[in-house]
Each structure stands twice: as C-alpha cells, then as structure tokens.
Design an enzyme around this catalytic site. Sequence first.
Site, short mmCIF file in Angstrom:
data_model
loop_
_atom_site.label_atom_id
_atom_site.label_comp_id
_atom_site.label_asym_id
_atom_site.label_seq_id
_atom_site.Cartn_x
_atom_site.Cartn_y
_atom_site.Cartn_z
N TYR A 56 0.85 -1.19 0.00
CA TYR A 56 0.00 0.00 0.00
C TYR A 56 0.89 1.24 0.00
O TYR A 56 1.48 1.60 1.00
CB TYR A 56 -0.95 0.02 1.20
CG TYR A 56 -1.92 -1.14 1.26
CD1 TYR A 56 -2.23 -1.89 0.13
CD2 TYR A 56 -2.53 -1.48 2.46
CE1 TYR A 56 -3.12 -2.96 0.20
CE2 TYR A 56 -3.43 -2.54 2.54
CZ TYR A 56 -3.71 -3.27 1.40
OH TYR A 56 -4.59 -4.32 1.48
N HIS A 124 -0.07 -12.01 1.17
CA HIS A 124 -1.04 -11.14 0.48
C HIS A 124 -1.75 -11.85 -0.67
O HIS A 124 -2.96 -11.69 -0.86
CB HIS A 124 -0.33 -9.88 -0.03
CG HIS A 124 -1.23 -8.71 -0.18
ND1 HIS A 124 -0.80 -7.41 -0.04
CD2 HIS A 124 -2.55 -8.61 -0.44
CE1 HIS A 124 -1.81 -6.58 -0.22
NE2 HIS A 124 -2.89 -7.29 -0.46
N PRO A 204 -15.93 -4.99 2.52
CA PRO A 204 -17.27 -5.42 2.91
C PRO A 204 -18.37 -4.50 2.41
O PRO A 204 -19.54 -4.87 2.45
CB PRO A 204 -17.20 -5.43 4.45
CG PRO A 204 -16.17 -4.39 4.77
CD PRO A 204 -15.15 -4.51 3.68
N LEU A 205 -17.99 -3.31 1.94
CA LEU A 205 -18.97 -2.37 1.39
C LEU A 205 -18.85 -2.28 -0.13
O LEU A 205 -19.31 -1.33 -0.75
CB LEU A 205 -18.78 -0.98 2.03
CG LEU A 205 -18.92 -0.95 3.55
CD1 LEU A 205 -18.67 0.45 4.09
CD2 LEU A 205 -20.28 -1.47 3.99
N GLY A 206 -18.23 -3.30 -0.74
CA GLY A 206 -18.13 -3.34 -2.19
C GLY A 206 -17.39 -2.15 -2.76
O GLY A 206 -17.82 -1.56 -3.76
N GLY A 208 -17.20 0.74 -1.65
CA GLY A 208 -18.06 1.92 -1.54
C GLY A 208 -19.40 1.79 -2.23
O GLY A 208 -20.31 2.58 -1.98
N PHE A 209 -19.55 0.78 -3.08
CA PHE A 209 -20.77 0.67 -3.88
C PHE A 209 -22.00 0.46 -3.02
O PHE A 209 -23.08 1.03 -3.28
CB PHE A 209 -20.63 -0.47 -4.89
CG PHE A 209 -21.64 -0.41 -5.99
CD1 PHE A 209 -21.39 0.27 -7.16
CD2 PHE A 209 -22.88 -1.03 -5.85
CE1 PHE A 209 -22.33 0.35 -8.18
CE2 PHE A 209 -23.83 -0.95 -6.86
CZ PHE A 209 -23.55 -0.27 -8.02
#
Length: 325
Positions: A56, A124, A204-206, A208-209
């Site tokens: 990252y 990873h 877990p929120l796609g 942001g989707f």
Amino acid sequence: MRYIKLRDLEVSRIGLGAMGMSHGYTDSGTDEAESIRTLHRALELGVTLIDTAEIYGPYTNEELLARALKGRREQVVLATKFGLVAHSGAGPGNLDSSPANIRTAVEGSLKRLGTDHIDLYYQHRVDPNTPIEETAGAVGELIAQGKVRAFGLSEAGPDTIRRAHAVQPVTAVQSEYSLWTRGIEDRILPVLRELGIGLVPFAPLGHGFLTGQIRSTDGFKEGDFRHGNPRFTGENFQRNLALADEVQAVAAEAGATPAQIALAWLLAQGEDIAPIPGTKRVHRVEENTAADSVQLTAEQLSRLSSLPPAAGETHNEAGRQMLER
C-alpha cells in the site's frame, strides 16, 4: 464494541482497513491529518484490528500507521501483509513468498510500523512459484522469534489453506466478502470453520458501492481500483445499481444507513467474522462501527441474502490471476 476470537487472537468485531488512506482510490494520500484523526477516532470507538500491507503506497501506508499509532501501539492488533513486493529486484506488484523474501519483508515492515512485532502477518496473495509449506514454515520461524504473533492468508483456496495450516496454524484468512461478493461461501467458509480459522472480509462495502453513494463512475481517475473494474463499467454498473437500491430499501426500513446494513448482514453470518471496512474519514468510521448495534430481522436477512450476485468480475484480468478462491 464487541470482541471476538480469530483462533486465539482477540479482535474488535469491526476492524479498520487503512489501504485507502494511501493507496487504491482517486483521492488516496491527499489528507494525512484526516486519516490520522480517523485512526484515533477508531481507537476511541473500541476498534482494535487495523489492517495494512507493504504494497500500500508502496510502503507509505505502514509509515502513516506508525505516525498515527505512536504511543498507542498496545491498543492495536496490527495486521500487515507480505508477498506482493519482490525485494530481490522485481519490486512492487510481483509475487514472491519465498522464505528469503519474507525475511526481508518483515524487517522492512517492522521498521516502517515502528514496532517490534506484527500481530497478524498475512501472505497477500498465493505465490505459485513457492510451495505454501515453505511460506508457512518461514512465518512459523518469525513467530518463534517473537517478530510475528499469528499467521494469515489472503484470497487463498481450500487446498492452500489446508496445506499451510498443517505446517503453521492459520489464524485468519482475509478474502473479499460482502453482499455482492459471496463466492467464498461454498468453498472457503466450510474449510475455515472445520479448521477453526477466522475470516476477515475486506471490501465489505463493495469498494463503496453498497453505501448507495456511488451513482456514477465519472469521478474515478486512472489508478483508482474502480477505474475500468468490470463491476463499475457499462451495463454491469447499471445492473448493480439495483443491488444498492435494495440495500437502501432495507436501510430505510431499519432506520440505519446502507453501509450499516451491509455490515450488519456480514456480522450475522457468524461469530468468527471480523470485517475491515476501509475509510479515511472520521464520520465514516463512526458510521461503520455503529453497525455492530444494528439488529436485522429474519425477514430482512432473508431479503438481503436472496439478492442476485453482482454483475461483472471483482477484478480485472491481472487481478483475477492472483486469486485462488
């Protein structure tokens, strides 16, 4: 905040993915002060599981965490990852989980994180050129030396998980898992539960989707994970908006936000699951951690579980080649 066990490692029920503070999204790395405030607020709210990786940035996200966690290290279960930077010359984005590369990687991560140990050290992505037994053995040596507390895998398949676990017990497997990415349910989750391994869902929120806030892809610049991603392009994107609308409908009924509904659904899938929603904003970490108190009815859970799969692959072709799911 409630706490659960990933094998023997106690973590907050909801963690925090730090990647987007430095890497992967259009505005990553643009506001370090807000990122640090977000990390501090997460700790105040009882979040203990903080997730990063050497890739990252590369490297800058670990350095950011060191600055944010100075004097607070004992409050954190710190997770980072190796294997997507080949330190022998090929560099970032190249798979290398050989024992020699792991030994180099861990020293770099320890230095950048400003700590003498890593609580959860993940491979990873699976390296097809290194037997997983060698990788697991190398991490086992780091555990014996006190540099690492626990071993994890990311996006590994069932056979790899079993073979690694036979050499060095695996504490957690990190895989993409959400209302729109459920491929691990048939092949991975049963193996984890058979072996007593915890699951750490990322995205877990796609990406942001599932928050319902993304109605157009116009703002995604080159370098943003979602730019050109199959789920965020063309007809797939338009079809997937219907999924977000369904989550929004349940949220309105439950008096919660769509993000909280998506997280509450994940939490309802088992007491061995600790999602790590990523954010770099204080108000979002407050929203996400509050999902722990959202109680969905059986009917709401059933409606959400019955949603059709998302249209499109989760990664582009290069990314898909690194997945074992």
